[in-house]
Design a protein around this motif. Structure first.
Motif, PDB file in Angstrom:
ATOM      1  N   GLY A 262       4.787   3.109   1.784  1.00 17.76           N
ATOM      2  CA  GLY A 262       5.309   3.410   0.450  1.00 17.76           C
ATOM      3  C   GLY A 262       6.593   2.664   0.300  1.00 17.76           C
ATOM      4  N   GLY A 263       7.215   2.755  -0.861  1.00 16.39           N
ATOM      5  CA  GLY A 263       7.084   3.713  -1.894  1.00 16.39           C
ATOM      6  C   GLY A 263       7.837   5.032  -1.640  1.00 16.39           C
ATOM      7  N   CYS A 264       7.827   5.778  -2.722  1.00 21.07           N
ATOM      8  CA  CYS A 264       8.547   7.050  -2.738  1.00 21.07           C
ATOM      9  C   CYS A 264       8.116   7.999  -1.623  1.00 21.07           C
ATOM     10  CB  CYS A 264       8.359   7.719  -4.089  1.00 21.07           C
ATOM     11  SG  CYS A 264       9.203   6.868  -5.423  1.00 21.07           S
ATOM     12  N   ILE A 265       6.861   7.883  -1.161  1.00 21.64           N
ATOM     13  CA  ILE A 265       6.455   8.861  -0.137  1.00 21.64           C
ATOM     14  C   ILE A 265       7.231   8.649   1.163  1.00 21.64           C
ATOM     15  CG2 ILE A 265       4.148   9.280  -1.113  1.00 21.64           C
ATOM     16  CD1 ILE A 265       3.023   7.720   1.317  1.00 21.64           C
TER      17      ILE A 265
ATOM     18  N   GLY B  87      14.705   1.917   4.231  1.00 23.20           N
ATOM     19  CA  GLY B  87      14.926   2.436   2.886  1.00 23.20           C
ATOM     20  C   GLY B  87      13.900   1.827   1.957  1.00 23.20           C
ATOM     21  N   ASN B  88      13.502   2.628   0.980  1.00 26.29           N
ATOM     22  CA  ASN B  88      12.544   2.117  -0.008  1.00 26.29           C
ATOM     23  C   ASN B  88      13.296   1.612  -1.228  1.00 26.29           C
ATOM     24  OD1 ASN B  88      10.291   1.699  -1.757  1.00 26.29           O
ATOM     25  ND2 ASN B  88      10.596   3.759  -2.574  1.00 26.29           N
ATOM     26  N   GLU B  89      13.475   2.488  -2.178  1.00 25.82           N
ATOM     27  CA  GLU B  89      14.091   2.085  -3.448  1.00 25.82           C
ATOM     28  C   GLU B  89      15.377   2.883  -3.551  1.00 25.82           C
ATOM     29  OE1 GLU B  89      11.421   1.265  -7.154  1.00 25.82           O
ATOM     30  OE2 GLU B  89      12.158   3.291  -7.286  1.00 25.82           O
ATOM     31  N   GLN B  90      16.395   2.467  -2.778  1.00 26.07           N
ATOM     32  CA  GLN B  90      17.616   3.276  -2.670  1.00 26.07           C
ATOM     33  C   GLN B  90      18.691   2.695  -3.554  1.00 26.07           C
ATOM     34  OE1 GLN B  90      15.103   4.735   0.203  1.00 26.07           O
ATOM     35  NE2 GLN B  90      16.648   5.730  -0.974  1.00 26.07           N
TER      36      GLN B  90
ATOM     37  N   PHE C 230      10.400  -4.448  -9.928  1.00 15.44           N
ATOM     38  CA  PHE C 230      10.423  -4.543 -11.401  1.00 15.44           C
ATOM     39  C   PHE C 230       9.051  -4.283 -12.008  1.00 15.44           C
ATOM     40  CE2 PHE C 230      11.331  -8.549  -9.229  1.00 15.44           C
ATOM     41  CZ  PHE C 230      10.193  -9.321  -9.456  1.00 15.44           C
ATOM     42  N   TYR C 231       8.960  -3.152 -12.663  1.00 16.72           N
ATOM     43  CA  TYR C 231       7.805  -2.815 -13.489  1.00 16.72           C
ATOM     44  C   TYR C 231       8.285  -3.041 -14.915  1.00 16.72           C
ATOM     45  CZ  TYR C 231       6.157  -0.508  -9.247  1.00 16.72           C
ATOM     46  OH  TYR C 231       5.757  -0.236  -7.964  1.00 16.72           O
ATOM     47  N   ARG C 232       7.846  -4.106 -15.540  1.00 16.42           N
ATOM     48  CA  ARG C 232       8.453  -4.532 -16.796  1.00 16.42           C
ATOM     49  C   ARG C 232       7.376  -4.922 -17.812  1.00 16.42           C
ATOM     50  NH1 ARG C 232      12.283  -2.240 -15.168  1.00 16.42           N
ATOM     51  NH2 ARG C 232      14.317  -3.056 -14.618  1.00 16.42           N
TER      52      ARG C 232
ATOM     53  N   PHE D 255       0.836  -1.201   0.000  1.00 14.20           N
ATOM     54  CA  PHE D 255       0.000   0.000   0.000  1.00 14.20           C
ATOM     55  C   PHE D 255       0.869   1.249   0.000  1.00 14.20           C
ATOM     56  CE2 PHE D 255      -2.087   3.599   1.858  1.00 14.20           C
ATOM     57  CZ  PHE D 255      -3.354   3.556   1.295  1.00 14.20           C
ATOM     58  N   GLU D 256       0.559   2.150  -0.915  1.00 12.41           N
ATOM     59  CA  GLU D 256       1.169   3.484  -0.880  1.00 12.41           C
ATOM     60  C   GLU D 256       0.083   4.505  -1.162  1.00 12.41           C
ATOM     61  OE1 GLU D 256       4.367   4.365  -3.683  1.00 12.41           O
ATOM     62  OE2 GLU D 256       4.837   6.180  -2.536  1.00 12.41           O
ATOM     63  N   ASP D 257       0.196   5.676  -0.541  1.00 13.66           N
ATOM     64  CA  ASP D 257      -0.751   6.748  -0.842  1.00 13.66           C
ATOM     65  C   ASP D 257      -0.331   7.423  -2.153  1.00 13.66           C
ATOM     66  OD1 ASP D 257      -2.718   8.580  -0.867  1.00 13.66           O
ATOM     67  OD2 ASP D 257      -2.125   9.633   0.970  1.00 13.66           O
TER      68      ASP D 257
ATOM     69  N   GLY E 203       9.257  -6.707  -3.796  1.00 15.48           N
ATOM     70  CA  GLY E 203       8.400  -5.750  -3.086  1.00 15.48           C
ATOM     71  C   GLY E 203       7.520  -4.892  -3.964  1.00 15.48           C
ATOM     72  N   GLU E 204       7.900  -4.714  -5.234  1.00 19.91           N
ATOM     73  CA  GLU E 204       7.052  -3.953  -6.159  1.00 19.91           C
ATOM     74  C   GLU E 204       7.246  -4.553  -7.538  1.00 19.91           C
ATOM     75  OE1 GLU E 204       7.429   0.331  -6.155  1.00 19.91           O
ATOM     76  OE2 GLU E 204       7.851   0.343  -4.004  1.00 19.91           O
ATOM     77  N   TYR E 205       6.178  -5.010  -8.113  1.00 21.38           N
ATOM     78  CA  TYR E 205       6.280  -5.505  -9.481  1.00 21.38           C
ATOM     79  C   TYR E 205       4.912  -5.459 -10.129  1.00 21.38           C
ATOM     80  CZ  TYR E 205       4.045  -9.850  -8.038  1.00 21.38           C
ATOM     81  OH  TYR E 205       3.141 -10.749  -7.556  1.00 21.38           O
TER      82      TYR E 205
ATOM     83  N   GLN F  14      -2.040   8.625 -10.791  1.00 21.23           N
ATOM     84  CA  GLN F  14      -0.769   9.097 -11.357  1.00 21.23           C
ATOM     85  C   GLN F  14       0.005   7.948 -11.989  1.00 21.23           C
ATOM     86  OE1 GLN F  14      -1.022   9.656  -7.672  1.00 21.23           O
ATOM     87  NE2 GLN F  14      -2.461  11.233  -8.333  1.00 21.23           N
ATOM     88  N   TRP F  15      -0.350   6.728 -11.630  1.00 16.25           N
ATOM     89  CA  TRP F  15       0.472   5.560 -12.009  1.00 16.25           C
ATOM     90  C   TRP F  15      -0.483   4.418 -12.327  1.00 16.25           C
ATOM     91  CZ3 TRP F  15       5.989   4.930 -10.797  1.00 16.25           C
ATOM     92  CH2 TRP F  15       6.462   3.636 -10.990  1.00 16.25           C
ATOM     93  N   ARG F  16      -0.252   3.740 -13.390  1.00 15.02           N
ATOM     94  CA  ARG F  16      -1.017   2.541 -13.704  1.00 15.02           C
ATOM     95  C   ARG F  16      -0.130   1.564 -14.435  1.00 15.02           C
ATOM     96  NH1 ARG F  16      -4.977   4.819 -18.587  1.00 15.02           N
ATOM     97  NH2 ARG F  16      -3.273   5.532 -19.867  1.00 15.02           N
TER      98      ARG F  16
HETATM   99  O1  AHR Z   1       4.719   2.024  -6.933  1.00 14.80           O
HETATM  100  C1  AHR Z   1       5.004   3.293  -7.430  1.00 14.80           C
HETATM  101  C2  AHR Z   1       6.437   3.719  -7.147  1.00 14.80           C
HETATM  102  O2  AHR Z   1       7.331   2.911  -7.843  1.00 14.80           O
HETATM  103  C3  AHR Z   1       6.894   3.588  -5.733  1.00 14.80           C
HETATM  104  O3  AHR Z   1       6.541   4.677  -4.961  1.00 14.80           O
HETATM  105  C4  AHR Z   1       8.376   3.484  -5.849  1.00 14.80           C
HETATM  106  O4  AHR Z   1       8.958   2.720  -4.826  1.00 14.80           O
HETATM  107  C5  AHR Z   1       8.592   2.913  -7.217  1.00 14.80           C
HETATM  108  O5  AHR Z   1       9.471   3.685  -7.950  1.00 14.80           O
END
Ligand code: AHR
Length: 659
Positions: free
Chosen positions: A240-243, A378-381, A438-440, A46-48, A465-467, A515-517
């Protein structure tokens, strides 16, 4: 019930009877239990983002309820005699408004809130209005509270109304429940000072559906929380995530600001408001009404292990680069950040009699510990600063809480320079798990079924953690993406000795405010729908299994690059139900005949087959047709050790057999 014996049997798939193929022999050893599959294996993140908290999961319907947005009246229309003041009862949210006589008895004073893309009202549902108020000069004031449909052609814009009487010079909370007499998807909330009223001060103006998830006040939108519950996630990563990183360190997510009385949780900006100039949302802020207490409680109520992510003394590296010294904290200045982690562990697990953060948890309603087991730092460091900063966190957490598992980052990419640098660094630091993102595109998912086959078996485990599969050609949440995620996950499952957690991302999106899909669950103000990816995740979460079983075809795993004949498969055993679960994904264009040789199975067995397919690879669920593509389950019976089936083209099939 459909009977399946030792020969190829039709199981209700149209293509089955036509199949002329040679049957692929899948050998499943049901007698020898392989690696343990962690109960945390499939979870949610979950991220806002996309108005996931305020305007989404968080049930609050009023935007800028405490008048703390930088533009203090953002979200509000004001009329008559209204003043903004800043010496209110809540020191972290000092602003409030004063409503007074307009100077003419026929001229109204008041204000109207537009909600998040409007306010959704459901006919006959009840709404809990509350406000902190006082009459500063004494006397009595009436505040008319109206649920409105500002765009209606009806005679009256307000369709339901109630009054509150304010008669104290001291600040007090007033509350009234109002039943909506109409369904409106983009309504508003209007407040008017009654005739002959004294001046009145209003602060923290709030409106919630009365029927929130589990009936909690300050609760969550029921359909969205229910969608999470229905997944049975094993782990819940937040916030999050970037927040977590923030554009600046000052705007990073600070959990301590998100607990305690909701009226006094300070506003923070939400970096997703301006991250993309082509999806710009100047009214996107974080009220923190949904804070760490609420996240822990939700984890408990949906049966998931909580997994908080904390800042490592670095602000967002995408926005700032990884070397700008004004955007990260020097190692010798990190103690307040490390304390945030240590104090959080106390907030979640500590003894209220011994620790003030644990005491706060108890005061908020949860004296028992939340049993936190993991923290991500740390998130995505990426870059050299990250391991340098992480080191003192690891040392101090290990020393004080040796049982807490620490999750480090491998950067923003699934491979490449940063990834190759960070994995060994995480090993050196002794991280328990390493977070991979990985968003691929489709091609990557199709070619990555064997991603984890050759990972080192010793050392940190993987947390994907995020894909999500991001379709080429502007395709989002289409069936094919979900199918390829299902194929990829067979490789995750087969390597459960290496991968202990995987969470699709992002989770939520408001159709008017994304903002993201792609995202897993979409909604407007009244409706929501679960995407094809949601149903794939659900099939995995409901069928996680307790142990991996060996599943091979010609002695090899059914995966590799692009699968074998487009097929991907994995098998698990679930101890608690004594079931063998086989997942088969046919990514190819034709039906495939498969014989499952279930070594160790004798006699007759009951079971089920769940199939997930679509008439169109670009098809997707929508608000208007939310269940267009859902999985279907049928009973089967199996005689002996062989199950012969035909898996239609482009289908995820899941066989469950009671051993
Ligand atoms: O999920 C959207 C964003 O993707 C997250 O905030 C970030 O961790 C990644 O770059």
């Amino acid at each position: 019930m459909i009977k399946i014996g030792t020969t190829l049997a039709a199981i209700g798939f149209a293509a089955c009877a036509m199949a002329q193929n040679v049957s692929h022999q899948f050998d499943v050893n049901t007698s020898k239990l392989g690696a343990t599959v962690q109960p945390t294996m499939y979870g949610i993140f979950f991220e806002d983002i996309n108005y996931a908290a305020d305007g989404g999961l968080y049930g609050e319907l009023v935007k800028n309820r405490s008048f703390e947005f930088p533009d203090h009246y953002m979200g509000w229309n004001t009329f008559g005699n209204i003043q903004l003041k800043n010496d209110g009862p809540f020191n972290k949210n000092p602003h409030y408004v004063r409503l007074g006589y307009s100077g003419h008895s026929d001229k109204f004073t008041g204000l109207e809130n537009e909600g998040f893309f409007g306010i959704g009202y459901e006919k006959d549902a009840e709404y809990r209005f509350s406000v902190w108020a006082r009459v500063p000069d004494g006397g009595e004031a009436t505040v008319r509270v109206m649920l409105c449909d500002p765009k209606t052609m009806d005679e009256r814009q307000q369709f339901s109304e109630a009054n509150i009487k304010v008669d104290s010079k001291e600040w007090k909370k007033y509350e009234v429940v109002i039943k909506a007499s109409k369904t409106v998807d983009k309504g508003s909330l209007r407040l008017m000072l009654g005739r002959n009223s004294a001046n009145v001060d209003l602060e923290h103006v709030s409106l919630f559906p009365k029927d929130t998830w589990n009936g909690h006040e300050n609760g969550m939108r029921k359909d969205l929380a229910q969608a999470l519950y229905d997944l049975h996630p094993g782990v819940f990563r937040f916030p999050g995530g970037c927040i977590v990183e923030g554009t600046d360190l000052a705007t990073r997510y600070q959990w301590k600001n998100t607990v305690g009385p909701v009226e006094n949780r300070p506003l923070n900006e939400n970096r997703w408001h301006y991250t993309f100039d082509y999806r710009f949302f100047p009214d996107y802020f974080q009220s923190y009404g949904l804070g760490f207490y609420e996240y822990f409680l939700l984890s408990e109520e949906i049966g998931a292990e909580p997994l908080p992510v904390l800042n490592v003394g670095l602000s967002c590296e995408y926005q700032n680069g990884s070397n700008r010294s004004d955007k990260h904290v020097a190692v010798n200045q990190l103690q307040p950040y490390i304390d945030d982690v240590l104090d959080l562990i106390e907030f979640a697990n500590g003894d209220p009699a011994k620790n003030s953060w644990a005491k706060l948890r108890a005061e908020m309603g949860h004296p028992e510990p939340f049993n936190l087991k993991f923290v991500a730092i740390g998130n995505e460091q990426w870059g050299e600063i990250y391991p340098e900063n992480l080191k003192p966190f690891v040392e101090q957490v290990r020393k004080k809480y040796p049982n807490i598992k620490i999750i480090g980052s491998s950067g923003p990419n699934s491979e490449g320079k940063d990834f190759d640098y960070l994995w060994p660094e995480m090993r050196k630091l002794g991280a328990d798990l390493v977070d991979e993102h990985f968003y691929r595109p489709e091609s990557w998912f199709l070619a990555s079924g064997d991603r984890y086959d050759n990972y080192q078996r010793k050392g940190p485990k993987v947390f994907a953690g995020e894909y999500a599969c991001h379709g080429r050609g502007k395709k989002w949440n289409h069936f094919e993406a979900a199918l390829l995620e299902a194929a990829f996950l067979t490789g995750v499952e087969r390597n459960a000795d290496v991968v202990e957690m995987a969470t699709y991302a992002p989770l939520f999106a408001h159709v008017d405010g994304w903002q993201w899909r792609p995202d897993m669950i979409w909604y407007d103000n009244l409706r929501s729908f679960r995407t094809c990816s949601y149903y794939v995740q659900q099939m995995y979460m409901h069928n996680t299994g307790s142990n991996v079983l060996s599943l091979t075809m010609g002695g090899k795993p059914v995966a590799g690059k692009e699968g074998q004949d487009g097929l991907f498969a994995s098998a698990v055993y679930e101890k608690s139900t004594n079931e063998v679960i086989v997942k088969v994904v046919n990514t190819g264009d034709k039906a495939q005949d498969i014989t499952l040789n279930l070594k160790g199975l004798k006699g007759s067995h009951t079971g089920s087959v769940t199939t997930y397919s679509a008439d169109n690879m670009d098809g997707e669920n929508t608000l208007d047709n939310p269940e267009k593509y859902v999985p279907h389950t049928k009973s089967i019976s199996v005689n002996g050790a062989t199950l012969s089936v035909s898996v239609p083209a482009k289908t995820f099939a899941l066989y469950k057999i009671k051993k």
